[in-house]
Design a protein around this motif. Sequence first.
Motif, PDB file in Angstrom:
ATOM      1  N   SER A  12      10.431  34.175  -5.923  1.00 36.32           N
ATOM      2  CA  SER A  12      11.046  33.436  -4.823  1.00 36.32           C
ATOM      3  C   SER A  12      11.208  31.979  -5.219  1.00 36.32           C
ATOM      4  CB  SER A  12      10.185  33.539  -3.564  1.00 36.32           C
ATOM      5  OG  SER A  12       8.910  32.963  -3.781  1.00 36.32           O
ATOM      6  N   GLY A  17      17.542  28.643  -5.166  1.00 32.89           N
ATOM      7  CA  GLY A  17      18.406  28.008  -4.192  1.00 32.89           C
ATOM      8  C   GLY A  17      19.529  27.244  -4.861  1.00 32.89           C
ATOM      9  N   LEU A  40      13.185  22.106  -8.856  1.00 36.05           N
ATOM     10  CA  LEU A  40      12.974  23.327  -8.086  1.00 36.05           C
ATOM     11  C   LEU A  40      11.725  24.009  -8.629  1.00 36.05           C
ATOM     12  CD1 LEU A  40      14.721  24.591  -5.811  1.00 36.05           C
ATOM     13  CD2 LEU A  40      15.762  26.048  -7.550  1.00 36.05           C
ATOM     14  N   THR A  96      15.350  35.789  -8.521  1.00 34.58           N
ATOM     15  CA  THR A  96      15.686  34.778  -7.521  1.00 34.58           C
ATOM     16  C   THR A  96      16.780  33.904  -8.121  1.00 34.58           C
ATOM     17  OG1 THR A  96      14.792  33.041  -6.075  1.00 34.58           O
ATOM     18  CG2 THR A  96      13.841  33.180  -8.282  1.00 34.58           C
ATOM     19  N   VAL A 156      19.232  30.844  -8.867  1.00 33.35           N
ATOM     20  CA  VAL A 156      19.257  29.378  -8.935  1.00 33.35           C
ATOM     21  C   VAL A 156      20.683  28.943  -9.267  1.00 33.35           C
ATOM     22  CG1 VAL A 156      18.442  27.344 -10.174  1.00 33.35           C
ATOM     23  CG2 VAL A 156      16.851  29.210  -9.644  1.00 33.35           C
TER      24      VAL A 156
END
Length: 116
Positions: A6, A9, A17, A110, A112
């Motif tokens: 997780s 973004g 990040l 996840t 990016v």
Amino acid sequence: VQLQASGGGLVQAGDSLRLSCAVSGRTIRDYPIAWFRQSPGKEREAVVAMRSGTATSTYYSKSARGRFTISGDNAKRTVYLQMNSLKPEDTAVYYCKAVVGSSEFWGQGTEVTVSS
């Protein structure tokens, strides 16, 4: 062993990040864990790795060296990937992977995205 990645973004170039990889079913203390990434049209590549949750022995790819840091919290059974000074070329789906004995376990990835 199950891994849950997780923290991805959408960020801008130069931002930071932190990705997390939560491990269930086993401590992170005594086996290798790594972060890989895969960009569209490219093969999955290793980014950083540590021999065990103590992070006393680590590997950093050329692109990650000096910007990314892998660490582990044994109490939380979580491995982190701190990414600083992000670049558009860091855009990818990031996966964590654990190797326990002869078995490999992957998290679901996840995403990016780094905008210029």
